[in-house]
Design a protein around this motif. Structure first.
Motif, PDB file in Angstrom:
ATOM      1  N   MET A  64       0.821  -1.220   0.000  1.00 13.10           N
ATOM      2  CA  MET A  64       0.000   0.000   0.000  1.00 13.10           C
ATOM      3  C   MET A  64       0.848   1.261   0.000  1.00 13.10           C
ATOM      4  O   MET A  64       0.422   2.305   0.467  1.00 13.10           O
ATOM      5  CB  MET A  64      -0.921   0.017   1.239  1.00 13.10           C
ATOM      6  N   LEU A  66       3.496   3.852   1.376  1.00 16.15           N
ATOM      7  CA  LEU A  66       3.917   4.132   2.753  1.00 16.15           C
ATOM      8  C   LEU A  66       2.747   3.955   3.700  1.00 16.15           C
ATOM      9  O   LEU A  66       1.576   4.010   3.291  1.00 16.15           O
ATOM     10  CB  LEU A  66       4.435   5.576   2.851  1.00 16.15           C
ATOM     11  N   SER A 119      -1.487  12.080   6.392  1.00 15.90           N
ATOM     12  CA  SER A 119      -1.888  11.676   5.034  1.00 15.90           C
ATOM     13  C   SER A 119      -1.274  10.338   4.641  1.00 15.90           C
ATOM     14  O   SER A 119      -1.586   9.793   3.584  1.00 15.90           O
ATOM     15  CB  SER A 119      -1.497  12.744   4.011  1.00 15.90           C
ATOM     16  N   ARG A 120      -0.389   9.814   5.489  1.00 12.35           N
ATOM     17  CA  ARG A 120       0.211   8.486   5.216  1.00 12.35           C
ATOM     18  C   ARG A 120      -0.582   7.355   5.876  1.00 12.35           C
ATOM     19  O   ARG A 120      -0.202   6.193   5.753  1.00 12.35           O
ATOM     20  CB  ARG A 120       1.653   8.432   5.738  1.00 12.35           C
ATOM     21  N   ASN A 122      -3.057   4.611   6.150  1.00 13.41           N
ATOM     22  CA  ASN A 122      -3.828   3.817   5.198  1.00 13.41           C
ATOM     23  C   ASN A 122      -5.194   3.460   5.760  1.00 13.41           C
ATOM     24  O   ASN A 122      -5.434   3.542   6.973  1.00 13.41           O
ATOM     25  CB  ASN A 122      -3.050   2.554   4.816  1.00 13.41           C
ATOM     26  N   HIS A 123      -6.058   3.042   4.851  1.00 13.48           N
ATOM     27  CA  HIS A 123      -7.419   2.654   5.232  1.00 13.48           C
ATOM     28  C   HIS A 123      -7.469   1.193   5.689  1.00 13.48           C
ATOM     29  O   HIS A 123      -6.763   0.338   5.151  1.00 13.48           O
ATOM     30  CB  HIS A 123      -8.343   2.830   4.014  1.00 13.48           C
ATOM     31  N   TYR A 158     -11.649   5.347   5.354  1.00 15.40           N
ATOM     32  CA  TYR A 158     -11.875   6.322   4.289  1.00 15.40           C
ATOM     33  C   TYR A 158     -13.347   6.353   3.890  1.00 15.40           C
ATOM     34  O   TYR A 158     -13.743   7.153   3.052  1.00 15.40           O
ATOM     35  CB  TYR A 158     -11.074   5.957   3.039  1.00 15.40           C
ATOM     36  N   CYS A 175     -10.180   5.959  -4.612  1.00  7.20           N
ATOM     37  CA  CYS A 175      -8.729   6.029  -4.359  1.00  7.20           C
ATOM     38  C   CYS A 175      -8.011   4.677  -4.414  1.00  7.20           C
ATOM     39  O   CYS A 175      -6.797   4.636  -4.234  1.00  7.20           O
ATOM     40  CB  CYS A 175      -8.454   6.743  -3.045  1.00  7.20           C
ATOM     41  N   MET A 176      -8.710   3.585  -4.610  1.00  6.61           N
ATOM     42  CA  MET A 176      -7.997   2.296  -4.727  1.00  6.61           C
ATOM     43  C   MET A 176      -8.833   1.297  -5.536  1.00  6.61           C
ATOM     44  O   MET A 176     -10.063   1.360  -5.522  1.00  6.61           O
ATOM     45  CB  MET A 176      -7.654   1.727  -3.343  1.00  6.61           C
ATOM     46  N   SER A 180      -6.695  -3.717   0.508  1.00  3.13           N
ATOM     47  CA  SER A 180      -5.780  -4.781   0.964  1.00  3.13           C
ATOM     48  C   SER A 180      -5.859  -5.020   2.462  1.00  3.13           C
ATOM     49  O   SER A 180      -4.954  -5.640   3.025  1.00  3.13           O
ATOM     50  CB  SER A 180      -4.329  -4.405   0.644  1.00  3.13           C
TER      51      SER A 180
HETATM   52  C1  LIG Z   1      -3.926   8.868   2.028  1.00  5.25           C
HETATM   53  S1  LIG Z   1      -2.904   7.833   1.090  1.00  5.25           S
HETATM   54  C2  LIG Z   1      -2.206   6.786   2.313  1.00  5.25           C
HETATM   55  C3  LIG Z   1      -0.704   6.761   2.223  1.00  5.25           C
HETATM   56  C4  LIG Z   1      -0.145   6.098   1.019  1.00  5.25           C
HETATM   57  N1  LIG Z   1      -0.037   4.646   1.220  1.00  5.25           N
HETATM   58  C5  LIG Z   1       1.201   6.664   0.670  1.00  5.25           C
HETATM   59  O1  LIG Z   1       2.115   5.902   0.344  1.00  5.25           O
HETATM   60  O2  LIG Z   1       1.343   7.882   0.689  1.00  5.25           O
HETATM   61  C6  LIG Z   1      -4.110   6.849   0.263  1.00  5.25           C
HETATM   62  C7  LIG Z   1      -3.566   5.853  -0.739  1.00  5.25           C
HETATM   63  O3  LIG Z   1      -2.929   4.760  -0.084  1.00  5.25           O
HETATM   64  C8  LIG Z   1      -3.305   3.517  -0.681  1.00  5.25           C
HETATM   65  N2  LIG Z   1      -4.136   2.756   0.279  1.00  5.25           N
HETATM   66  C9  LIG Z   1      -4.558   3.194   1.474  1.00  5.25           C
HETATM   67  N3  LIG Z   1      -5.250   2.246   2.110  1.00  5.25           N
HETATM   68  C10 LIG Z   1      -5.302   1.172   1.293  1.00  5.25           C
HETATM   69  C11 LIG Z   1      -5.908  -0.113   1.401  1.00  5.25           C
HETATM   70  N4  LIG Z   1      -6.587  -0.499   2.448  1.00  5.25           N
HETATM   71  N5  LIG Z   1      -5.751  -0.953   0.346  1.00  5.25           N
HETATM   72  C12 LIG Z   1      -5.045  -0.587  -0.746  1.00  5.25           C
HETATM   73  N6  LIG Z   1      -4.449   0.624  -0.889  1.00  5.25           N
HETATM   74  C13 LIG Z   1      -4.573   1.495   0.113  1.00  5.25           C
HETATM   75  C14 LIG Z   1      -4.134   3.856  -1.908  1.00  5.25           C
HETATM   76  O4  LIG Z   1      -3.243   3.955  -2.984  1.00  5.25           O
HETATM   77  C15 LIG Z   1      -4.682   5.232  -1.567  1.00  5.25           C
HETATM   78  O5  LIG Z   1      -4.996   5.985  -2.711  1.00  5.25           O
END
Ligand SMILES: C[S@@+](CC[C@H](N)C(=O)[O-])C[C@H]1O[C@@H](n2cnc3c(N)ncnc32)[C@H](O)[C@@H]1O
Length: 326
Positions: A64, A66, A119-120, A122-123, A158, A175-176, A180
């Motif tokens: 995912m 960071l 903002s890093r 994840n959901h 989210y 956003c995805m 995962s």
């Molecule tokens: C707010 S950002 C979170 C931080 C991000 N992982 C980063 O590297 O900056 C949201 C993005 O993270 C990824 N993401 C967050 N939660 C996820 C999840 N449960 N499954 C898959 N991708 C996820 C998606 O690409 C999403 O658009």
């Protein structure tokens, strides 16, 4: 910390600059009325509260990008971080030739923000934190909603989570491609998980109101349903749902009504803790307060009552009025 400074740049937009972190400033693009409301708060901006010991680190996840991870064991309700945004902007733009005509502009109150660290996050469909925006300090506040072990990923939601996997997938499509998180990737428990989430959704606020207004109300039966619904929240890791503290409160009152004071006290204590975690939980608490007792007869903060006849009457009257009103 110095007072905020406003830099009017046009009739419709103001920049509000606040110290954010390490020489960075929060830039807020807001309508003048909103900027004025924000900066007119007493002693604005209050200091951003920070945990005594570092709580998290940002590092790579397997799939995912960071993510944020716990640097140490964290307790329920523990503050993980408070952070000023680096940028806040309206969800829409004002323009002389917008697609929907001259009045097609952003709605007051719909803003988005970018944060260095938050903002890093994840959901997860079973998030272990709850986040809220604190206006007096103009910061995003993240708290643990259950115990988090050192090294565990810190997650947020989210989208609404009282829905089956297929619906959540649609809600997350902005956003995805696919989620995962541990709930969505565990195929063995997928059917049971969907069933529990659908059951939670069916117990919406208005269902409760209708139930309370039903002629055949049986407090013991209602209590059993509420407790089952709470177990569903816990099994699904949905302590973040607004319905959780609401059911805690109602089940506490019902336990008192049916004479189980021990359970009433446990639920009361838990409800109180959850009402601290997020301001919107206080709104849920107020809703329940209103549902059960008129404001003038509420000397206690949570208004816990054990008098069966008194509470029963209020439940009936208020529930009925509400149903008719809708
Ligand atoms: C707010 S950002 C979170 C931080 C991000 N992982 C980063 O590297 O900056 C949201 C993005 O993270 C990824 N993401 C967050 N939660 C996820 C999840 N449960 N499954 C898959 N991708 C996820 C998606 O690409 C999403 O658009």
């Amino acid at each position: 910390m110095s007072k905020s400074t406003q830099y009017p740049t046009s009739e419709s937009i103001q920049f509000l600059r606040l110290p954010a972190k390490q020489e960075r400033y929060a830039v807020v693009i807001a309508e003048p009325t909103i900027a004025e409301l924000i900066s007119a708060q007493p002693n604005f901006p209050l200091l951003v509260k920070t945990p005594d010991e570092p709580t998290y680190e940002i590092r790579a996840t397997p799939n995912m990008g960071l993510g944020m991870f716990a640097k140490r064991d964290l307790k329920t309700d523990e503050l993980i971080l408070s952070e000023r945004p680096v940028l806040v902007y309206p969800e829409g733009f004002r323009s002389s030739n917008p697609p929907g005509g001259p009045n097609d502009r952003w709605k007051i109150g719909d803003y988005r923000a970018v944060y260095l660290d938050s903002s890093r996050i994840n959901h997860s469909c079973s998030p272990n934190t709850i986040a809220d925006f604190d206006f007096p300090s103009f910061s995003f506040v993240v708290r643990a909603v259950r115990e988090i072990k050192e090294g565990e990923e810190i997650s947020t939601m989210y989208c609404g989570l009282a829905a089956p996997k297929s619906s959540r997938r649609q809600l997350l499509a902005f956003c995805m491609d696919s989620c995962s998180c541990s709930v969505c990737t565990n195929y063995a428990t997928a059917v049971a998980s969907d069933a529990r989430r659908l059951a939670i959704a069916s117990y919406s606020e208005w269902t409760v109101v209708k139930y309370l207004a039903a002629e055949s109300i049986d407090p013991q039966k209602l209590l059993e349903d509420m407790l089952q619904c709470m177990r569903n929240h816990e099994d699904e890791g949905l302590e973040t749902a607004l319905s959780y503290p609401m059911f805690l409160d109602i089940s506490g009152r019902l336990s008192g009504m049916v004479g189980d004071q021990k359970l009433a006290d446990t639920q009361k204590e838990k409800a109180h803790m959850f009402s601290q975690i997020r301001a919107s939980y206080t709104r849920a608490e107020n809703f329940v307060k209103w549902l059960f007792e008129p404001a003038e007869s509420m000397p206690e903060r949570l208004g816990w009552a054990v008098s069966h006849s008194k509470d029963f009457e209020h439940m009936w009257n208020i529930g009925f009025r509400t149903q008719v009103g809708r």
